[in-house]
Each structure stands twice: as structure tokens, then as C-alpha cells.
Design an enzyme around this catalytic site. Structure first.
Site, PDB file in Angstrom:
ATOM      1  N   CYS A  31       0.790  -1.241   0.000  1.00  0.00           N
ATOM      2  CA  CYS A  31       0.000   0.000   0.000  1.00  0.00           C
ATOM      3  C   CYS A  31       0.821   1.288   0.000  1.00  0.00           C
ATOM      4  O   CYS A  31       0.225   2.371  -0.066  1.00  0.00           O
ATOM      5  CB  CYS A  31      -0.993   0.054   1.178  1.00  0.00           C
ATOM      6  SG  CYS A  31      -2.260  -1.215   1.127  1.00  0.00           S
ATOM      7  N   ASP A  32       2.139   1.212   0.088  1.00  0.00           N
ATOM      8  CA  ASP A  32       2.912   2.456   0.073  1.00  0.00           C
ATOM      9  C   ASP A  32       4.281   2.258  -0.576  1.00  0.00           C
ATOM     10  O   ASP A  32       5.307   2.719  -0.067  1.00  0.00           O
ATOM     11  CB  ASP A  32       3.074   3.000   1.494  1.00  0.00           C
ATOM     12  CG  ASP A  32       3.347   4.502   1.527  1.00  0.00           C
ATOM     13  OD1 ASP A  32       3.084   5.176   0.503  1.00  0.00           O
ATOM     14  OD2 ASP A  32       3.820   5.011   2.560  1.00  0.00           O
TER      15      ASP A  32
END
Length: 251
Positions: A80-81
Site C-alpha cells: 500500500c505504500d
């Protein structure tokens, strides 16, 4: 879960302490990345050459990141990042993925997770997170590595973030790059997440194979293009309002 993985930063444990005010402090022990991050390498390259990293450097970094993502996704997680700041370099400039604070099991979520400049269209529009979201973020990161600037060429705000999610735009891929890396980026930056290549497939992409002829380029700020201009008539004005800021700054 990912202990001793060659391309994921190692976790050695944690301890709890109590500060002078009685607050519990959690100290996490992680592997030391003596060579900084890929973001540091990009910044240094821009200062020294006015452009991004060589394709040879990018290829070596991307191989390691994909090996890490392959195993993360195999376990059913989305990081997610993914971004240059979260790819650390240990001795010998070996890339390792770090910062799993936003990682989740694949599926729908109630709010966005990560850094806006790397958000995949489907995460903005539908709040769905699959392995493909990390692949889009990797594509944005690779583009940033070779150009020395944000993939979109402009700051990603709430307004143009909505544009990314709802209209057929993708970051522009500079023509001065080799065909191998251009095709690699096109395989990552596909708006339909079902058509995006996965980590295992990308590891077999020609960009990551030998022999390879490296190039280094310095590119200008224009990094905006459309995949399609066909929109419903009622959406045309809204599309223009949302995207004009993005397009004007990228010229």
C-alpha cells in the site's frame, strides 16, 4: 512472516519502555540500511546530473523490489505504500522494501492508504486494494527513478487525484528511454488493474533480462498524457476542470 527475506528489511524485535510521564514507548529494531533509500539516490542524481538514475541502476533496483513484492503478494498482502522513500539500500546497494505500517490483506477498504502520487486509479475510485495497486505504485516509482521527478510531473492534490481515479489518464513515458523500459512501464501503468502485469510476470520482462544496454537521460517537466479522450458529454466539463491544473503545470 518475511524474516530474512533478501529484499525486505529485516525485523529484529521490539521492546517497551516507559518515559518520565508514564507513557509506554515501543521501540522497534530493524535492519540498518547504510546506503539510504532510492529517494536519496534520485535526489543525488538530480543534483549531480540534472536527471534521474541510469536504466542499468533502475533495472537492478527493480529486480530486487519485484522479488520482495512477489512474496508479499503470495502471502495475500498489499504493501500500500511502495515508493522510492520506502525502498532502502543495504550494503552493496541491495534494495529492500520497508515500512509495512499500511500493509493490509487484499480487498476493499473504507479509506485510502498510502501516498497520493502513487495511488492506483482503482484505489481512488473503488477503494479496492489488490497486488495490482503495488504494481501501479512501482511503475510510478520507476518513472520517478529515470526522470528524477514525480511520475505525474505535478503535485497530486485532492482535485487531480479525483481526476486520476475517474478519467483515462496515465503518466507520460518519455520517448528518450529504451523500448524495454518503456514497455515495462506500460505493463505497470495500465488503468484496468485486471490487465496490469503481476510481479512474477514482470520479473520475466525483457527490461530485466541480460544483455541490456543502459542509458541515462535528463527529461523535461511534461509528464501528462491521456489514454483516451472519449468521455460522456455530461462529464466533459467536469473532466476539464479537474485535469486542467494538472495539464497546465505539466506543459
Amino acid at each position: 512472516m518475511f524474516t530474512d527475506h533478501p529484499h525486505i528489511i529485516n525485523y529484529y524485535g521490539y521492546e517497551e519502555n516507559v518515559d518520565s510521564r508514564g507513557n509506554i514507548m515501543h521501540n522497534i529494531f530493524l535492519e540498518y540500511a547504510s546506503c539510504g533509500s532510492i529517494a536519496d539516490q534520485i535526489e543525488q542524481s538530480v543534483e549531480n546530473t540534472g536527471g534521474g538514475l541510469s536504466e542499468w541502476e533502475v533495472r537492478n533496483y527493480v529486480k530486487g523490489v519485484l522479488l520482495g513484492l512477489k512474496d508479499i503478494h503470495k502471502q495475500g498482502f498489499v504493501h500500500c505504500d511502495i515508493k522510492p522513500d520506502n525502498i532502502l539500500l543495504v550494503d552493496g546497494y541491495v534494495p529492500k522494501i520497508c515500512d509495512f505500517g499500511l500493509a493490509i490483506k487484499m480487498g476493499l477498504v473504507s479509506h485510502l492508504r498510502g501516498t497520493p502520487a502513487y495511488f492506483a486509479p482503482e484505489t481512488i475510485k473503488y477503494r479496492i486494494y489488490t497486488a495490482s495497486a503495488d504494481i501501479w505504485a512501482l511503475g510510478c516509482s520507476v518513472l520517478e527513478m529515470v526522470t528524477g521527478r514525480c511520475a505525474w510531473g505535478v503535485p497530486v492534490t485532492e482535485e487531480n487525484m479525483s481526476c486520476i481515479g475517474n478519467y483515462e489518464i496515465v503518466p507520460q513515458i518519455p520517448k528518450g528511454l529504451s523500448w524495454e523500459i518503456q514497455d515495462f512501464l506500460k505493463s505497470c501503468l495500465v488503468r484496468n488493474f485486471g490487465d496490469r502485469w503481476n510481479a512474477e510476470s514482470l520479473l520475466s520482462h525483457p527490461f530485466l533480462q541480460d544483455p541490456f544496454q543502459p542509458i541515462s537521460i535528463a527529461v523535461g517537466p511534461k509528464t501528462w498524457r491521456t489514454q483516451s479522450t472519449m468521455l460522456p458529454n455530461e462529464d466533459q466539463k467536469k473532466k476539464s476542470n479537474l485535469c486542467s491544473f494538472m495539464k497546465e503545470l505539466a506543459i
